[in-house]
Design a protein around this motif. Structure first.
Motif, PDB file in Angstrom:
ATOM      1  N   ALA A  35       0.915  -1.214   0.061  1.00  0.00           N
ATOM      2  CA  ALA A  35       0.035   0.007   0.045  1.00  0.00           C
ATOM      3  C   ALA A  35       0.967   1.321  -0.076  1.00  0.00           C
ATOM      4  O   ALA A  35       0.696   2.168  -0.867  1.00  0.00           O
ATOM      5  CB  ALA A  35      -1.078   0.065   1.163  1.00  0.00           C
ATOM      6  N   MET A  36       2.184   1.344   0.914  1.00  0.00           N
ATOM      7  CA  MET A  36       2.797   2.412   0.792  1.00  0.00           C
ATOM      8  C   MET A  36       3.473   2.613  -0.654  1.00  0.00           C
ATOM      9  O   MET A  36       3.538   3.873  -1.187  1.00  0.00           O
ATOM     10  CB  MET A  36       3.901   2.074   1.869  1.00  0.00           C
ATOM     11  N   ASN A  37       3.989   1.452  -1.309  1.00  0.00           N
ATOM     12  CA  ASN A  37       4.666   1.784  -2.371  1.00  0.00           C
ATOM     13  C   ASN A  37       3.648   1.857  -3.407  1.00  0.00           C
ATOM     14  O   ASN A  37       4.111   2.592  -4.667  1.00  0.00           O
ATOM     15  CB  ASN A  37       5.554   0.686  -2.439  1.00  0.00           C
ATOM     16  N   TYR A  38       2.613   1.559  -3.448  1.00  0.00           N
ATOM     17  CA  TYR A  38       1.483   1.759  -4.436  1.00  0.00           C
ATOM     18  C   TYR A  38       1.374   3.354  -4.638  1.00  0.00           C
ATOM     19  O   TYR A  38       1.461   3.733  -5.849  1.00  0.00           O
ATOM     20  CB  TYR A  38       0.196   1.117  -3.910  1.00  0.00           C
ATOM     21  N   ILE A  76       6.342  12.508   2.921  1.00  0.00           N
ATOM     22  CA  ILE A  76       5.259  13.477   3.443  1.00  0.00           C
ATOM     23  C   ILE A  76       4.023  13.893   2.735  1.00  0.00           C
ATOM     24  O   ILE A  76       2.742  13.707   2.979  1.00  0.00           O
ATOM     25  CB  ILE A  76       5.718  14.559   4.193  1.00  0.00           C
ATOM     26  N   HIS A  77       4.418  14.176   1.481  1.00  0.00           N
ATOM     27  CA  HIS A  77       3.478  14.465   0.254  1.00  0.00           C
ATOM     28  C   HIS A  77       2.543  13.428  -0.056  1.00  0.00           C
ATOM     29  O   HIS A  77       1.240  13.532  -0.190  1.00  0.00           O
ATOM     30  CB  HIS A  77       4.401  15.069  -0.759  1.00  0.00           C
ATOM     31  N   THR A  78       3.157  12.280  -0.130  1.00  0.00           N
ATOM     32  CA  THR A  78       2.219  11.079  -0.827  1.00  0.00           C
ATOM     33  C   THR A  78       1.229  10.749   0.618  1.00  0.00           C
ATOM     34  O   THR A  78       0.020  10.342   0.267  1.00  0.00           O
ATOM     35  CB  THR A  78       3.242  10.002  -0.879  1.00  0.00           C
ATOM     36  N   TYR A  79       1.754  10.777   1.754  1.00  0.00           N
ATOM     37  CA  TYR A  79       0.806  10.442   2.903  1.00  0.00           C
ATOM     38  C   TYR A  79      -0.302  11.581   2.943  1.00  0.00           C
ATOM     39  O   TYR A  79      -1.605  11.009   3.066  1.00  0.00           O
ATOM     40  CB  TYR A  79       1.711  10.375   4.225  1.00  0.00           C
ATOM     41  N   SER A  80      -0.240  12.507   2.359  1.00  0.00           N
ATOM     42  CA  SER A  80      -1.279  13.615   2.659  1.00  0.00           C
ATOM     43  C   SER A  80      -2.367  13.547   1.528  1.00  0.00           C
ATOM     44  O   SER A  80      -3.524  13.542   1.772  1.00  0.00           O
ATOM     45  CB  SER A  80      -0.597  15.139   2.252  1.00  0.00           C
ATOM     46  N   PHE A 105      -6.972  -0.799  -1.473  1.00  0.00           N
ATOM     47  CA  PHE A 105      -6.255  -1.631  -0.524  1.00  0.00           C
ATOM     48  C   PHE A 105      -7.320  -1.655   0.880  1.00  0.00           C
ATOM     49  O   PHE A 105      -7.100  -2.103   1.831  1.00  0.00           O
ATOM     50  CB  PHE A 105      -4.964  -1.018  -0.056  1.00  0.00           C
ATOM     51  N   GLY A 106      -8.471  -0.825   0.676  1.00  0.00           N
ATOM     52  CA  GLY A 106      -9.152  -0.523   1.769  1.00  0.00           C
ATOM     53  C   GLY A 106      -8.970   0.647   2.526  1.00  0.00           C
ATOM     54  O   GLY A 106      -7.691   0.909   2.700  1.00  0.00           O
ATOM     55  N   GLU A 107      -9.923   1.352   3.201  1.00  0.00           N
ATOM     56  CA  GLU A 107      -9.770   2.440   3.954  1.00  0.00           C
ATOM     57  C   GLU A 107      -8.898   2.228   5.168  1.00  0.00           C
ATOM     58  O   GLU A 107      -7.922   3.091   5.432  1.00  0.00           O
ATOM     59  CB  GLU A 107     -11.173   2.972   4.515  1.00  0.00           C
ATOM     60  N   ASP A 108      -9.059   1.009   5.703  1.00  0.00           N
ATOM     61  CA  ASP A 108      -7.929   0.759   6.924  1.00  0.00           C
ATOM     62  C   ASP A 108      -6.587   0.856   6.771  1.00  0.00           C
ATOM     63  O   ASP A 108      -5.541   1.530   7.244  1.00  0.00           O
ATOM     64  CB  ASP A 108      -8.227  -0.451   7.768  1.00  0.00           C
ATOM     65  N   MET A 109      -6.196   0.023   5.629  1.00  0.00           N
ATOM     66  CA  MET A 109      -4.664  -0.070   5.108  1.00  0.00           C
ATOM     67  C   MET A 109      -4.534   1.444   4.455  1.00  0.00           C
ATOM     68  O   MET A 109      -3.254   1.541   4.902  1.00  0.00           O
ATOM     69  CB  MET A 109      -4.662  -1.326   3.957  1.00  0.00           C
ATOM     70  N   ALA A 110      -4.926   2.161   4.006  1.00  0.00           N
ATOM     71  CA  ALA A 110      -4.841   3.496   3.405  1.00  0.00           C
ATOM     72  C   ALA A 110      -4.445   4.119   4.592  1.00  0.00           C
ATOM     73  O   ALA A 110      -3.475   5.167   4.363  1.00  0.00           O
ATOM     74  CB  ALA A 110      -5.846   3.896   2.413  1.00  0.00           C
ATOM     75  N   LEU A 111      -5.350   4.141   5.597  1.00  0.00           N
ATOM     76  CA  LEU A 111      -4.916   5.162   6.756  1.00  0.00           C
ATOM     77  C   LEU A 111      -3.439   4.847   7.230  1.00  0.00           C
ATOM     78  O   LEU A 111      -2.728   5.673   7.579  1.00  0.00           O
ATOM     79  CB  LEU A 111      -6.093   4.954   7.812  1.00  0.00           C
ATOM     80  N   LEU A 112      -3.366   3.347   7.475  1.00  0.00           N
ATOM     81  CA  LEU A 112      -2.162   2.882   8.137  1.00  0.00           C
ATOM     82  C   LEU A 112      -0.737   3.225   6.904  1.00  0.00           C
ATOM     83  O   LEU A 112       0.115   3.836   7.629  1.00  0.00           O
ATOM     84  CB  LEU A 112      -2.180   1.551   8.476  1.00  0.00           C
ATOM     85  N   ALA A 113      -1.068   3.012   5.973  1.00  0.00           N
ATOM     86  CA  ALA A 113       0.016   3.501   4.883  1.00  0.00           C
ATOM     87  C   ALA A 113       0.307   4.653   5.070  1.00  0.00           C
ATOM     88  O   ALA A 113       1.472   5.052   4.836  1.00  0.00           O
ATOM     89  CB  ALA A 113      -0.453   3.129   3.441  1.00  0.00           C
ATOM     90  N   GLY A 114      -0.566   5.802   5.217  1.00  0.00           N
ATOM     91  CA  GLY A 114      -0.224   7.060   5.258  1.00  0.00           C
ATOM     92  C   GLY A 114       0.514   7.379   6.674  1.00  0.00           C
ATOM     93  O   GLY A 114       1.638   8.183   6.487  1.00  0.00           O
ATOM     94  N   THR A 119       5.733   8.655   9.173  1.00  0.00           N
ATOM     95  CA  THR A 119       6.751   8.210  10.381  1.00  0.00           C
ATOM     96  C   THR A 119       7.965   7.971   9.637  1.00  0.00           C
ATOM     97  O   THR A 119       9.280   8.230  10.027  1.00  0.00           O
ATOM     98  CB  THR A 119       6.222   7.116  10.834  1.00  0.00           C
ATOM     99  N   GLN A 120       7.915   7.126   8.485  1.00  0.00           N
ATOM    100  CA  GLN A 120       9.291   6.930   7.792  1.00  0.00           C
ATOM    101  C   GLN A 120       9.826   7.949   7.248  1.00  0.00           C
ATOM    102  O   GLN A 120      11.084   7.987   7.024  1.00  0.00           O
ATOM    103  CB  GLN A 120       8.849   5.755   6.427  1.00  0.00           C
ATOM    104  N   ALA A 121       9.193   9.070   6.939  1.00  0.00           N
ATOM    105  CA  ALA A 121       9.974  10.403   6.291  1.00  0.00           C
ATOM    106  C   ALA A 121      10.888  10.652   7.427  1.00  0.00           C
ATOM    107  O   ALA A 121      11.968  11.109   7.036  1.00  0.00           O
ATOM    108  CB  ALA A 121       8.943  11.406   5.979  1.00  0.00           C
ATOM    109  N   PHE A 122      10.575  10.586   8.626  1.00  0.00           N
ATOM    110  CA  PHE A 122      11.627  11.212   9.434  1.00  0.00           C
ATOM    111  C   PHE A 122      12.752  10.455   9.976  1.00  0.00           C
ATOM    112  O   PHE A 122      13.779  10.666  10.492  1.00  0.00           O
ATOM    113  CB  PHE A 122      10.620  11.651  10.917  1.00  0.00           C
ATOM    114  N   GLU A 123      12.261   9.100   9.830  1.00  0.00           N
ATOM    115  CA  GLU A 123      13.294   7.953   9.835  1.00  0.00           C
ATOM    116  C   GLU A 123      14.394   8.189   8.687  1.00  0.00           C
ATOM    117  O   GLU A 123      15.671   8.074   8.943  1.00  0.00           O
ATOM    118  CB  GLU A 123      12.882   6.539   9.786  1.00  0.00           C
ATOM    119  N   VAL A 124      14.145   8.489   7.638  1.00  0.00           N
ATOM    120  CA  VAL A 124      14.995   8.786   6.354  1.00  0.00           C
ATOM    121  C   VAL A 124      15.528   9.882   6.757  1.00  0.00           C
ATOM    122  O   VAL A 124      16.798   9.888   6.491  1.00  0.00           O
ATOM    123  CB  VAL A 124      13.989   8.495   5.250  1.00  0.00           C
TER     124      VAL A 124
END
Length: 277
Positions: A35-38, A76-80, A105-114, A119-124
């Protein structure tokens, strides 16, 4: 090198780095990874990373110190965008010619992917090693990303956009929504590009102001193209097109104050504010 060639080179260069970061995210829940990479790898204009990399080149910085932040900003832009498309927000079904993340992917997975991309942005941004004399710049840039994306930046702009009576807005209200909702991430792109390239304080301030002018113009032309008459009506005697020309002029004037080889950024400004798509 002409503008189009250089623009495409920036995008191709960035795409390779964002794909490398995407590959490095393996090991998580496979549905979340997909879902994230999609959405992250779905193309898009990549305008914000291009601005950041162009400011790095303008100032003479090392792009290896900027790539992680360019990738973080695009996450960050993609999550938004994923969250914007949800039924509780804009309730869209298509994004960049494909079904939206929550449709696939469904609303639940989309929310979690965002959530994961944010979070991953700040890890990077915080996880790469840089020289000792650039650590302060790295910390400052992380702070810029957080402020521009958070409750005093983009998220606040989205709240104003969703929960404001559009019939009682002033011109300044609309400009403020544009500034928060869209221009803050443009400010992050230009100012982080400057900070991570070792620019002086005056240049960093000018870079931030350039991002603000360009970001407001970018959102304004979106609304012109989408015929958002409720918002555009606030301009009254000063047409939106006239205000757009003023913003474009101001952005290019700021580049002149920075100095150096600003030819690409001037052309990029004209390209973004003269678009018809």
């Amino acid at each position: 090198m002409d503008f189009k060639t250089r623009f495409n080179e920036y995008i191709l260069d960035f795409e390779q780095h964002i794909k490398d970061y995407a590959k490095s995210m393996g090991g998580m829940h496979p549905g979340l990874y997909d879902a994230m990479n999609y959405s992250l790898l779905s193309g898009g204009k990549r305008i914000r990373p291009v601005i950041m990399l162009a400011f790095c080149d303008l100032i003479g910085g090392n792009k290896n110190n900027v790539y992680p932040f360019a990738c973080a900003l695009e996450m960050i832009h993609t999550y938004s965008l994923i969250h914007d498309d949800l039924p509780c927000m804009d309730d869209d079904t298509m994004r960049r010619g494909k079904p939206c993340n929550h449709i696939t992917f469904g609303e639940d997975m989309a929310l979690l992917a965002g959530d994961a991309l944010l979070t991953q942005a700040f890890e990077v941004a915080s996880g790469f090693e840089t020289s000792e004399n650039l650590v302060k710049n790295q910390i400052r840039s992380i702070n810029i990303l957080a402020k521009c994306a958070g409750s005093f930046g983009m998220v606040s702009g989205q709240c104003f956009d969703l929960h404001t009576d559009k019939q009682h807005l002033s011109k300044n209200d609309v400009i403020n929504i544009y500034r928060l909702k869209t221009a803050e991430l443009f400010c992050a792109a230009s100012s982080v590009g400057a900070v991570m390239s070792g620019a002086d304080e005056n240049t960093i301030k000018l870079a931030e102001l350039y991002g603000e002018k360009l970001g407001i113009a970018f959102q304004l032309i979106d609304d012109i193209l989408d015929d958002e008459s409720e918002l555009l009506s606030v301009f009254e005697d000063e047409t939106p097109q006239k205000f757009l020309r003023m913003l474009t002029f101001d952005a290019k004037e700021i580049l002149g104050k920075i100095g150096g080889d600003t030819e690409f950024l001037i052309s990029l400004t004209d390209y973004l504010t003269g678009r018809t798509y």
